[in-house]
Enzyme design. Structure first.
Site, PDB file in Angstrom:
ATOM      1  N   HIS A   1      44.075   2.057  18.422  1.00  0.00           N
ATOM      2  CA  HIS A   1      43.938   1.329  17.159  1.00  0.00           C
ATOM      3  C   HIS A   1      45.260   1.251  16.419  1.00  0.00           C
ATOM      4  O   HIS A   1      46.211   1.968  16.724  1.00  0.00           O
ATOM      5  CB  HIS A   1      42.857   1.969  16.279  1.00  0.00           C
ATOM      6  CG  HIS A   1      43.237   3.270  15.668  1.00  0.00           C
ATOM      7  ND1 HIS A   1      42.905   3.609  14.381  1.00  0.00           N
ATOM      8  CD2 HIS A   1      43.924   4.327  16.151  1.00  0.00           C
ATOM      9  CE1 HIS A   1      43.356   4.815  14.098  1.00  0.00           C
ATOM     10  NE2 HIS A   1      43.977   5.269  15.162  1.00  0.00           N
TER      11      HIS A   1
ATOM     12  N   HIS B   1      37.552  -0.837   9.322  1.00  0.00           N
ATOM     13  CA  HIS B   1      38.523  -0.429  10.349  1.00  0.00           C
ATOM     14  C   HIS B   1      37.849  -0.501  11.710  1.00  0.00           C
ATOM     15  O   HIS B   1      36.639  -0.316  11.838  1.00  0.00           O
ATOM     16  CB  HIS B   1      39.038   0.992  10.089  1.00  0.00           C
ATOM     17  CG  HIS B   1      40.119   1.388  11.029  1.00  0.00           C
ATOM     18  ND1 HIS B   1      41.349   0.752  11.056  1.00  0.00           N
ATOM     19  CD2 HIS B   1      40.154   2.313  12.012  1.00  0.00           C
ATOM     20  CE1 HIS B   1      42.093   1.297  12.009  1.00  0.00           C
ATOM     21  NE2 HIS B   1      41.381   2.251  12.603  1.00  0.00           N
TER      22      HIS B   1
ATOM     23  N   CYS C   1      44.405  -3.642  12.508  1.00  0.00           N
ATOM     24  CA  CYS C   1      43.372  -3.169  13.441  1.00  0.00           C
ATOM     25  C   CYS C   1      42.610  -4.307  14.117  1.00  0.00           C
ATOM     26  O   CYS C   1      42.422  -4.306  15.338  1.00  0.00           O
ATOM     27  CB  CYS C   1      42.430  -2.183  12.774  1.00  0.00           C
ATOM     28  SG  CYS C   1      41.434  -2.860  11.429  1.00  0.00           S
TER      29      CYS C   1
END
Length: 167
Positions: free
Chosen positions: A138, A126, A77
Site C-alpha cells: 500500500h 484507505h 493508496c
C-alpha cells in the site's frame, strides 16, 4: 422386397423417437459443462491478472506517496491499487469508495486471496493490494513511501471490507 422395406421402416421408426429424446439430455449436459468451464476459465484469468497486479504493485515499493497521485513515480493508496489492476487489464474507478462500490465480488478478511483489494476505516478511506501470506502492499500516507507490510491486529481491527476485481 416389401418385407425388407417393412423391416427397414420399423427400425427407422424405432430408432427415430429414441434419437429424438437423446439430444436434449446431451444438450443439457453440454450446457452445464460449458457453464462450469466458462466459470473456471474466468477464475483462471482473474487469478493470472491478480498475480500480475501484485507483481506490478511490488515494483512500486519505495515510490513516494502523494495525495491524488496515480503514478508512475508517486502514488496514493487508490492510485496504486487502480494502477496495478489497470496494468493487469482491469479498469477501476479512481477513489477507494468508488472502487469498493464498483467491484461486485465482495470477500471477507479470511477469504482474501492474492490480488484482492482490502479496505480500512469506517469510510473505507484507505486501501491496499493483498499480496498473500498475511501481507499487503500500500501507499500509506504523506511523507511515506509505498511498502509491503504485515497485516497486524491493528489492520484487522480497522478492516472494513475487501473486493476481488477482474471477475
Amino acid at each position: 422386397m416389401l418385407t425388407a422395406t417393412a423391416a427397414l421402416g420399423a427400425s427407422v421408426l424405432t430408432a427415430g423417437p429414441a434419437e429424438a429424446a437423446a439430444p436434449p439430455q446431451q444438450a443439457v449436459f453440454v450446457t452445464s459443462a460449458a457453464k462450469v468451464s466458462a466459470k473456471q476459465a474466468r477464475a483462471a484469468k482473474q487469478k493470472k491478472r491478480a498475480a500480475y497486479a501484485v507483481k506490478y504493485a511490488a515494483k512500486q515499493i519505495g515510490d513516494p506517496y502523494r495525495y491524488g497521485a496515480t503514478g508512475p513515480g508517486s502514488w496514493d493508496c487508490s492510485g496504486l491499487a487502480g494502477g496495478a489492476w489497470r496494468k493487469a487489464g482491469v479498469k477501476l474507478p479512481r477513489t477507494t469508495q468508488q472502487i469498493y462500490r464498483a467491484v461486485k465480488k465482495k470477500v471477507s478478511w479470511k477469504g482474501a486471496v492474492k490480488g484482492d483489494l482490502l479496505f480500512f476505516y469506517g469510510g473505507r478511506t484507505h486501501m491496499g493490494v493483498y499480496a498473500g501470506h498475511g501481507y499487503m502492499i500500500h501507499a500509506p500516507s504523506s511523507g511515506k513511501r509505498v511498502k509491503k507490510i504485515k497485516l497486524t491486529k491493528y489492520y484487522k481491527r480497522h478492516f472494513s471490507g475487501a473486493v476481488r476485481p477482474g471477475l
